[in-house]
Design a protein around this motif. Structure first.
Motif, PDB file in Angstrom:
ATOM      1  N   ASP A 168      45.652 -22.494   8.192  1.00 37.65           N
ATOM      2  CA  ASP A 168      44.266 -22.420   7.745  1.00 37.65           C
ATOM      3  C   ASP A 168      43.543 -23.745   7.954  1.00 37.65           C
ATOM      4  O   ASP A 168      42.335 -23.831   7.757  1.00 37.65           O
ATOM      5  CB  ASP A 168      44.208 -22.047   6.250  1.00 37.65           C
ATOM      6  CG  ASP A 168      44.695 -20.629   6.001  1.00 37.65           C
ATOM      7  OD1 ASP A 168      44.445 -19.772   6.868  1.00 37.65           O
ATOM      8  OD2 ASP A 168      45.321 -20.393   4.957  1.00 37.65           O
ATOM      9  N   ARG A 169      44.273 -24.758   8.350  1.00 40.17           N
ATOM     10  CA  ARG A 169      43.667 -26.079   8.498  1.00 40.17           C
ATOM     11  C   ARG A 169      42.998 -26.213   9.869  1.00 40.17           C
ATOM     12  O   ARG A 169      43.448 -25.619  10.849  1.00 40.17           O
ATOM     13  CB  ARG A 169      44.727 -27.168   8.312  1.00 40.17           C
ATOM     14  CG  ARG A 169      45.495 -27.031   6.987  1.00 40.17           C
ATOM     15  CD  ARG A 169      46.445 -28.181   6.768  1.00 40.17           C
ATOM     16  NE  ARG A 169      45.736 -29.345   6.284  1.00 40.17           N
ATOM     17  CZ  ARG A 169      45.407 -29.546   5.012  1.00 40.17           C
ATOM     18  NH1 ARG A 169      45.707 -28.652   4.098  1.00 40.17           N
ATOM     19  NH2 ARG A 169      44.779 -30.634   4.646  1.00 40.17           N
ATOM     20  N   PRO A 170      41.905 -26.973   9.940  1.00 42.74           N
ATOM     21  CA  PRO A 170      41.154 -27.090  11.197  1.00 42.74           C
ATOM     22  C   PRO A 170      42.023 -27.516  12.375  1.00 42.74           C
ATOM     23  O   PRO A 170      42.802 -28.468  12.266  1.00 42.74           O
ATOM     24  CB  PRO A 170      40.105 -28.164  10.865  1.00 42.74           C
ATOM     25  CG  PRO A 170      39.952 -28.103   9.384  1.00 42.74           C
ATOM     26  CD  PRO A 170      41.319 -27.759   8.847  1.00 42.74           C
ATOM     27  N   ASN A 171      41.898 -26.801  13.483  1.00 43.69           N
ATOM     28  CA  ASN A 171      42.558 -27.118  14.760  1.00 43.69           C
ATOM     29  C   ASN A 171      44.077 -26.948  14.742  1.00 43.69           C
ATOM     30  O   ASN A 171      44.719 -27.168  15.775  1.00 43.69           O
ATOM     31  CB  ASN A 171      42.229 -28.558  15.211  1.00 43.69           C
ATOM     32  CG  ASN A 171      40.756 -28.754  15.451  1.00 43.69           C
ATOM     33  OD1 ASN A 171      40.078 -27.880  15.977  1.00 43.69           O
ATOM     34  ND2 ASN A 171      40.244 -29.910  15.051  1.00 43.69           N
ATOM     35  N   ARG A 172      44.682 -26.529  13.596  1.00 45.99           N
ATOM     36  CA  ARG A 172      46.139 -26.446  13.584  1.00 45.99           C
ATOM     37  C   ARG A 172      46.659 -25.364  14.518  1.00 45.99           C
ATOM     38  O   ARG A 172      47.652 -25.570  15.218  1.00 45.99           O
ATOM     39  CB  ARG A 172      46.647 -26.202  12.152  1.00 45.99           C
ATOM     40  CG  ARG A 172      48.173 -26.143  12.077  1.00 45.99           C
ATOM     41  CD  ARG A 172      48.817 -27.399  12.661  1.00 45.99           C
ATOM     42  NE  ARG A 172      50.196 -27.177  13.105  1.00 45.99           N
ATOM     43  CZ  ARG A 172      50.772 -27.816  14.089  1.00 45.99           C
ATOM     44  NH1 ARG A 172      50.113 -28.737  14.785  1.00 45.99           N
ATOM     45  NH2 ARG A 172      52.024 -27.559  14.426  1.00 45.99           N
ATOM     46  N   SER A 176      48.994 -26.047  17.649  1.00 47.31           N
ATOM     47  CA  SER A 176      50.281 -25.366  17.654  1.00 47.31           C
ATOM     48  C   SER A 176      50.502 -24.635  18.974  1.00 47.31           C
ATOM     49  O   SER A 176      51.616 -24.632  19.514  1.00 47.31           O
ATOM     50  CB  SER A 176      50.357 -24.381  16.481  1.00 47.31           C
ATOM     51  OG  SER A 176      51.570 -23.659  16.493  1.00 47.31           O
ATOM     52  N   MET A 177      49.453 -24.020  19.493  1.00 47.15           N
ATOM     53  CA  MET A 177      49.568 -23.294  20.761  1.00 47.15           C
ATOM     54  C   MET A 177      49.949 -24.234  21.904  1.00 47.15           C
ATOM     55  O   MET A 177      50.804 -23.903  22.728  1.00 47.15           O
ATOM     56  CB  MET A 177      48.247 -22.599  21.102  1.00 47.15           C
ATOM     57  CG  MET A 177      48.081 -21.202  20.535  1.00 47.15           C
ATOM     58  SD  MET A 177      49.442 -20.079  20.894  1.00 47.15           S
ATOM     59  CE  MET A 177      49.776 -20.380  22.597  1.00 47.15           C
ATOM     60  N   VAL A 178      49.326 -25.392  21.954  1.00 46.19           N
ATOM     61  CA  VAL A 178      49.650 -26.375  22.996  1.00 46.19           C
ATOM     62  C   VAL A 178      51.119 -26.776  22.893  1.00 46.19           C
ATOM     63  O   VAL A 178      51.840 -26.853  23.899  1.00 46.19           O
ATOM     64  CB  VAL A 178      48.741 -27.621  22.868  1.00 46.19           C
ATOM     65  CG1 VAL A 178      49.195 -28.723  23.837  1.00 46.19           C
ATOM     66  CG2 VAL A 178      47.283 -27.247  23.140  1.00 46.19           C
ATOM     67  N   GLU A 179      51.581 -26.993  21.663  1.00 45.85           N
ATOM     68  CA  GLU A 179      52.971 -27.381  21.438  1.00 45.85           C
ATOM     69  C   GLU A 179      53.936 -26.249  21.806  1.00 45.85           C
ATOM     70  O   GLU A 179      54.986 -26.479  22.409  1.00 45.85           O
ATOM     71  CB  GLU A 179      53.147 -27.783  19.973  1.00 45.85           C
ATOM     72  CG  GLU A 179      52.370 -29.049  19.606  1.00 45.85           C
ATOM     73  CD  GLU A 179      52.055 -29.173  18.124  1.00 45.85           C
ATOM     74  OE1 GLU A 179      51.307 -30.096  17.762  1.00 45.85           O
ATOM     75  OE2 GLU A 179      52.555 -28.337  17.332  1.00 45.85           O
ATOM     76  N   HIS A 180      53.568 -25.015  21.455  1.00 49.04           N
ATOM     77  CA  HIS A 180      54.407 -23.860  21.796  1.00 49.04           C
ATOM     78  C   HIS A 180      54.586 -23.730  23.309  1.00 49.04           C
ATOM     79  O   HIS A 180      55.692 -23.461  23.793  1.00 49.04           O
ATOM     80  CB  HIS A 180      53.779 -22.573  21.262  1.00 49.04           C
ATOM     81  CG  HIS A 180      54.057 -22.319  19.814  1.00 49.04           C
ATOM     82  ND1 HIS A 180      53.668 -21.173  19.175  1.00 49.04           N
ATOM     83  CD2 HIS A 180      54.696 -23.067  18.881  1.00 49.04           C
ATOM     84  CE1 HIS A 180      54.055 -21.222  17.916  1.00 49.04           C
ATOM     85  NE2 HIS A 180      54.677 -22.365  17.711  1.00 49.04           N
ATOM     86  N   ARG A 181      53.510 -23.892  24.051  1.00 45.11           N
ATOM     87  CA  ARG A 181      53.588 -23.757  25.507  1.00 45.11           C
ATOM     88  C   ARG A 181      54.543 -24.795  26.103  1.00 45.11           C
ATOM     89  O   ARG A 181      55.300 -24.498  27.042  1.00 45.11           O
ATOM     90  CB  ARG A 181      52.201 -23.897  26.128  1.00 45.11           C
ATOM     91  CG  ARG A 181      51.251 -22.736  25.802  1.00 45.11           C
ATOM     92  CD  ARG A 181      49.979 -22.825  26.619  1.00 45.11           C
ATOM     93  NE  ARG A 181      48.983 -21.847  26.187  1.00 45.11           N
ATOM     94  CZ  ARG A 181      47.931 -22.133  25.430  1.00 45.11           C
ATOM     95  NH1 ARG A 181      47.719 -23.385  25.022  1.00 45.11           N
ATOM     96  NH2 ARG A 181      47.080 -21.179  25.074  1.00 45.11           N
ATOM     97  N   ALA A 182      54.498 -26.018  25.570  1.00 43.02           N
ATOM     98  CA  ALA A 182      55.395 -27.077  26.069  1.00 43.02           C
ATOM     99  C   ALA A 182      56.855 -26.728  25.783  1.00 43.02           C
ATOM    100  O   ALA A 182      57.743 -26.951  26.619  1.00 43.02           O
ATOM    101  CB  ALA A 182      55.030 -28.410  25.425  1.00 43.02           C
ATOM    102  N   GLY A 206      53.328 -30.447  12.448  1.00 44.69           N
ATOM    103  CA  GLY A 206      52.965 -29.452  11.448  1.00 44.69           C
ATOM    104  C   GLY A 206      53.151 -29.938  10.026  1.00 44.69           C
ATOM    105  O   GLY A 206      52.486 -29.459   9.110  1.00 44.69           O
ATOM    106  N   GLY A 207      54.045 -30.887   9.816  1.00 43.90           N
ATOM    107  CA  GLY A 207      54.315 -31.364   8.463  1.00 43.90           C
ATOM    108  C   GLY A 207      53.643 -32.674   8.104  1.00 43.90           C
ATOM    109  O   GLY A 207      53.756 -33.139   6.973  1.00 43.90           O
TER     110      GLY A 207
END
Length: 227
Positions: A168-172, A176-182, A206-207
């Protein structure tokens, strides 16, 4: 036979309560009454009590003398300590997946990232949380290490509330999507070091919001807010 039947009943009760804890239906601090469980699941006291003991062993429930069982709460300090462990173990799961993930799970991994992309495009944090869980579960399974996968699932259960609220936090979601793709690219390319590094960075980022909270108020006692 009677003992086996009782164990099966306690497992079913535990699994149902786990699902309700993950979904947020049972929130931190919520009391779990043995008598209510007996009536709800139409069982005797023994399987109800055994289910609560199993949840307590997993760290999901606290047994409070003279008050019964309550859904466990993590302090921010405890959350950060678990985050440090989670970062290392998730990185290891990604490393092993880059080395071992079977073809069928590779397809699942690609399907999970598509589900993440669809949820992100719709700006739907709830759907993204579900797709994110699918993504990480696939990485766990792809490690072909059942002990590691079981430990990661348990830690995720205990850290459930802060994980969900992060989306729910801005831009998270976007980050996260950019990190998932990597992570996916490294796993599919068999890049063990890259997969480990990308996953560790993903978990850490994320933490970070919770780490910052601890740094700002280390002398105070905090409880992790529920989603």
């Amino acid at each position: 036979m009677a003992t086996t039947s009782r164990v099966n009943l306690s497992d079913k009760i535990r699994e149902a309560l786990e699902d309700e804890i993950v979904s947020g239906k049972l929130y931190a601090g919520c009391r779990l009454d043995e008598q209510e469980l007996m009536e709800r699941f139409n069982v005797s006291r023994t399987p109800a009590r055994e289910a609560l003991q199993q949840l307590a062993t997993a760290g999901l429930v606290d047994i409070v003398p003279r008050h019964g069982a309550v859904v466990a709460t993590l302090s921010l300090t405890e959350y950060v300590a678990m985050l440090e462990m989670l970062t290392e173990l998730e990185g290891l799961a990604a490393r092993l997946s880059a080395r071992r993930m079977p073809a069928a799970l590779r397809k699942d991994l690609e399907a999970s990232i598509r589900a993440c992309e669809e949820a992100a495009a719709q700006d739907d944090p709830v759907a993204y949380e579900r797709a994110n869980r699918w993504f990480h579960e696939t990485v766990y399974d792809g490690s072909l290490n059942e002990v590691l996968a079981r430990q990661l699932r348990l830690m995720r259960l205990r850290m459930r509330h802060p994980q969900r609220s992060l989306f729910d936090r801005p831009n998270r979601v976007r980050n996260s999507m950019v990190e998932h793709r990597a992570i996916v690219q490294a796993i599919l390319n068999g890049d063990e070091d890259g997969a480990d590094r990308a996953m560790s960075m993903h978990i850490s980022s994320g933490g970070n919001v919770y780490v910052d909270a601890v740094a700002k108020g280390a002398s105070k006692k905090h409880a992790v807010p529920s989603a």
